[in-house]
Design a protein around this motif. Sequence first.
Motif, short mmCIF file in Angstrom:
data_model
loop_
_atom_site.label_atom_id
_atom_site.label_comp_id
_atom_site.label_asym_id
_atom_site.label_seq_id
_atom_site.Cartn_x
_atom_site.Cartn_y
_atom_site.Cartn_z
N THR B 97 21.73 34.29 56.80
CA THR B 97 22.39 34.47 58.10
C THR B 97 23.51 33.43 58.30
O THR B 97 24.48 33.70 59.00
CB THR B 97 21.36 34.32 59.25
N ILE B 98 23.36 32.28 57.69
CA ILE B 98 24.39 31.24 57.77
C ILE B 98 25.47 31.52 56.72
O ILE B 98 26.67 31.52 57.01
CB ILE B 98 23.78 29.83 57.56
N ARG B 99 25.05 31.80 55.51
CA ARG B 99 26.02 32.02 54.42
C ARG B 99 26.95 33.20 54.70
O ARG B 99 28.07 33.25 54.21
CB ARG B 99 25.28 32.24 53.10
N ASN B 100 26.46 34.17 55.50
CA ASN B 100 27.28 35.34 55.83
C ASN B 100 28.47 35.00 56.70
O ASN B 100 29.40 35.78 56.80
CB ASN B 100 26.43 36.40 56.55
N ILE B 101 28.45 33.86 57.36
CA ILE B 101 29.54 33.55 58.29
C ILE B 101 30.14 32.17 58.07
O ILE B 101 31.32 31.94 58.34
CB ILE B 101 29.08 33.78 59.76
N ALA B 102 29.33 31.23 57.56
CA ALA B 102 29.82 29.86 57.35
C ALA B 102 30.83 29.85 56.21
O ALA B 102 30.65 30.52 55.20
CB ALA B 102 28.66 28.93 57.01
N THR B 103 31.90 29.08 56.39
CA THR B 103 32.98 29.08 55.41
C THR B 103 32.99 27.79 54.60
O THR B 103 32.47 26.75 55.05
CB THR B 103 34.35 29.20 56.13
N ILE B 104 33.61 27.87 53.45
CA ILE B 104 33.71 26.67 52.61
C ILE B 104 34.61 25.63 53.29
O ILE B 104 34.31 24.43 53.27
CB ILE B 104 34.18 27.02 51.16
N GLY B 105 35.67 26.12 53.96
CA GLY B 105 36.57 25.18 54.67
C GLY B 105 35.84 24.46 55.78
O GLY B 105 35.97 23.24 55.95
N GLY B 106 35.02 25.19 56.53
CA GLY B 106 34.26 24.58 57.62
C GLY B 106 33.25 23.58 57.09
O GLY B 106 33.02 22.52 57.69
N ASN B 107 32.67 23.88 55.95
CA ASN B 107 31.68 22.99 55.34
C ASN B 107 32.33 21.67 54.93
O ASN B 107 31.81 20.59 55.23
CB ASN B 107 31.03 23.69 54.14
N VAL B 108 33.49 21.77 54.32
CA VAL B 108 34.20 20.55 53.89
C VAL B 108 34.64 19.74 55.11
O VAL B 108 34.46 18.52 55.17
CB VAL B 108 35.44 20.92 53.04
N MET B 109 35.18 20.43 56.11
CA MET B 109 35.79 19.73 57.25
C MET B 109 34.78 19.24 58.28
O MET B 109 35.10 18.36 59.08
CB MET B 109 36.84 20.62 57.93
N ALA B 110 33.55 19.81 58.26
CA ALA B 110 32.55 19.37 59.23
C ALA B 110 32.19 17.89 59.00
O ALA B 110 31.78 17.20 59.92
CB ALA B 110 31.32 20.25 59.17
N GLY B 111 32.32 17.45 57.78
CA GLY B 111 32.17 16.03 57.50
C GLY B 111 30.75 15.51 57.46
O GLY B 111 30.49 14.35 57.72
N TYR B 112 29.79 16.39 57.14
CA TYR B 112 28.42 15.91 56.94
C TYR B 112 28.39 15.06 55.67
O TYR B 112 29.03 15.42 54.69
CB TYR B 112 27.44 17.05 56.69
N HIS B 113 27.56 14.02 55.65
CA HIS B 113 27.46 13.25 54.40
C HIS B 113 26.67 14.03 53.37
O HIS B 113 26.76 13.79 52.18
CB HIS B 113 26.79 11.89 54.66
N TRP B 114 25.84 14.97 53.84
CA TRP B 114 24.86 15.59 52.94
C TRP B 114 25.28 16.96 52.42
O TRP B 114 24.52 17.61 51.73
CB TRP B 114 23.52 15.74 53.65
N ASN B 115 26.44 17.46 52.77
CA ASN B 115 26.69 18.89 52.51
C ASN B 115 26.74 19.22 51.02
O ASN B 115 26.80 18.35 50.16
CB ASN B 115 27.93 19.37 53.26
N ASP B 116 26.67 20.51 50.74
CA ASP B 116 26.59 20.95 49.35
C ASP B 116 27.94 21.03 48.67
O ASP B 116 28.03 20.92 47.45
CB ASP B 116 25.92 22.34 49.29
N THR B 117 29.01 21.27 49.44
CA THR B 117 30.28 21.56 48.77
C THR B 117 31.07 20.32 48.36
O THR B 117 31.78 20.37 47.36
CB THR B 117 31.20 22.46 49.62
N THR B 118 30.96 19.22 49.12
CA THR B 118 31.81 18.08 48.77
C THR B 118 31.49 17.53 47.37
O THR B 118 32.41 17.29 46.60
CB THR B 118 31.78 16.98 49.87
N PRO B 119 30.20 17.34 47.03
CA PRO B 119 29.92 16.88 45.67
C PRO B 119 30.44 17.87 44.61
O PRO B 119 30.97 17.47 43.57
CB PRO B 119 28.40 16.76 45.59
N LEU B 120 30.28 19.16 44.90
CA LEU B 120 30.77 20.18 43.96
C LEU B 120 32.27 20.02 43.73
O LEU B 120 32.75 19.98 42.60
CB LEU B 120 30.48 21.58 44.53
N LEU B 121 33.01 19.91 44.84
CA LEU B 121 34.47 19.84 44.74
C LEU B 121 34.92 18.52 44.11
O LEU B 121 35.92 18.48 43.40
CB LEU B 121 35.11 20.04 46.12
#
Lengths: 154, 257
Positions: B97-121
């Motif tokens: 339900t989250i993956r269907n709407i959450a974006t990669i740009g929003g994930n990067v820009m939200a600025g969580y220390h723990w997110n999944d995309t920043t280490p990947l990128l």
Amino acid sequence: MDIKVTINGVKKVFNADPGEKLLDLLRREGYKGAKRGCSTGDCGSCAVIINGKLVNSCLIFAGQADGHTLTTIEAIGTVNEPHIIQRTFVEEGAVQCGFCTPGMILATKVLLDKEKDPTLTQIREALSGNLCRCTGYVKIENAVIRSADKMRSE
Amino acid sequence: MKVKKYFRPRDLNEFHRLSAENPDHKILAGGTYVAKMKFPKVDTIIDIQDLGLKGIKEENGDIHIGANVTFTDLIEAELSYCGGLVGQVSSHCGPITIRNIATIGGNVMAGYHWNDTTPLLLALEATLMFTSDSGVKAVPVSSFIANRSTYTGLLLTSIILPSKYKDTKPFYKRFARTRSDIPTSIFIVLNSEEGDHITVGSATVKPVRIMYSADDEFLINTLLPRLNEVKFMDDLRGKPEFKEKIVISQYREWKEK
Ligand SMILES: Cc1cc2nc3c(=O)[nH]c(=O)nc-3n(C[C@H](O)[C@H](O)[C@H](O)COP(=O)(O)OP(=O)(O)OC[C@H]3O[C@@H](n4cnc5c(N)ncnc54)[C@H](O)[C@@H]3O)c2cc1C
Ligand code: FES
Ligand code: FES
């Protein structure tokens, strides 16, 4: 602001406040099947289908839905004519308090529209955004498997 | 957040005009972060869904991902780039339900220390493409991580993954308390012409990328001191000592492979 949507097959224009969430708009307009559980995207009781994808209406601004196609639980079946999935959930004892049920049924509908014979892994993935505090999930999973069986043999 | 105005600009010019006219605005992509937060100063939402930031395309081996691409889009794209790592990581970014709407740009820009995309990128040495009314800016993810606040308010338009990792076979480990929980520690190893490099994320305050040197004492002499310098996180998911133990076990798993 005007929100133009196709909801449950009908074109509608709703009026919403700029900061209003889709869940509040839907409930105000009488689509009460979507429930408020957590408001944080964790439980899935507010789930609706937008353009074929299951999403949490508590995390969506009404303005985001403008121009899109929505399906709520109200379109799936009625008390007198329940959908196979709804009937099977009842038969399998997959409904207890019923609070999670609209979200579970919609999640199942999205899955079975795509996968006629889903594996248990696919079922768990499809239901990963929906929490149930009552059933312990086994009966829900069985209900999804049996719904798929019935829909295939229809 | 008391939202008084909600806009959905149709192009970048309109976006820049609305941003300038409404200084207390918030950019809205999928909304899975914005809708949950309070943001007391924000009175205007600028929804970027109509800006055309949705595509995923390959250009000379590089992968260009629009900022408004959702995690479901990334999974469904089945990119073979880097052994399918982008789809694999995306499949962990929250429940369906989250993956269907959450974006990669929003994930990067939200600025969580723990997110999944920043280490990947960071591991992939990706470039973030920003735009403002003064033009376009290409920013390496490492610079973005080092100095996030510089980019607040700019619009992320796309993310470029370099062709050098096109055929790389990744080592990727994600430790989380449950299948759908946010990560406690992410450990990625990628090989390039320069050698292997290790990226650790979530366990530390910021993601860290380090070149591996074939030294028996690399873990003790290089990796752990560097991670301790950046600092292991002390949060709901565990104490720094716990995070360190997870990273050690992820490192050993990679070495054994
Ligand atoms: C239940 C749940 C589980 C989750 N699990 C995980 C998980 O396991 N791993 C993980 O990594 N994340 C997880 N998340 C976080 C989720 O992935 C992020 O909330 C999401 O990716 C943010 O994207 P969005 O499109 O919804 O952003 P939004 O909420 O719209 O925006 C997020 C922020 O980025 C800014 N922004 C958005 N797009 C742009 C742009 N193009 N340019 C500039 N600024 C922009 C916004 O202004 C805002 O500050 C979870 C979230 C929830 C609710
Ligand atoms: S009320 Fe929306 S996810 Fe719980
Ligand atoms: S039946 Fe009560 S929460 Fe699921």
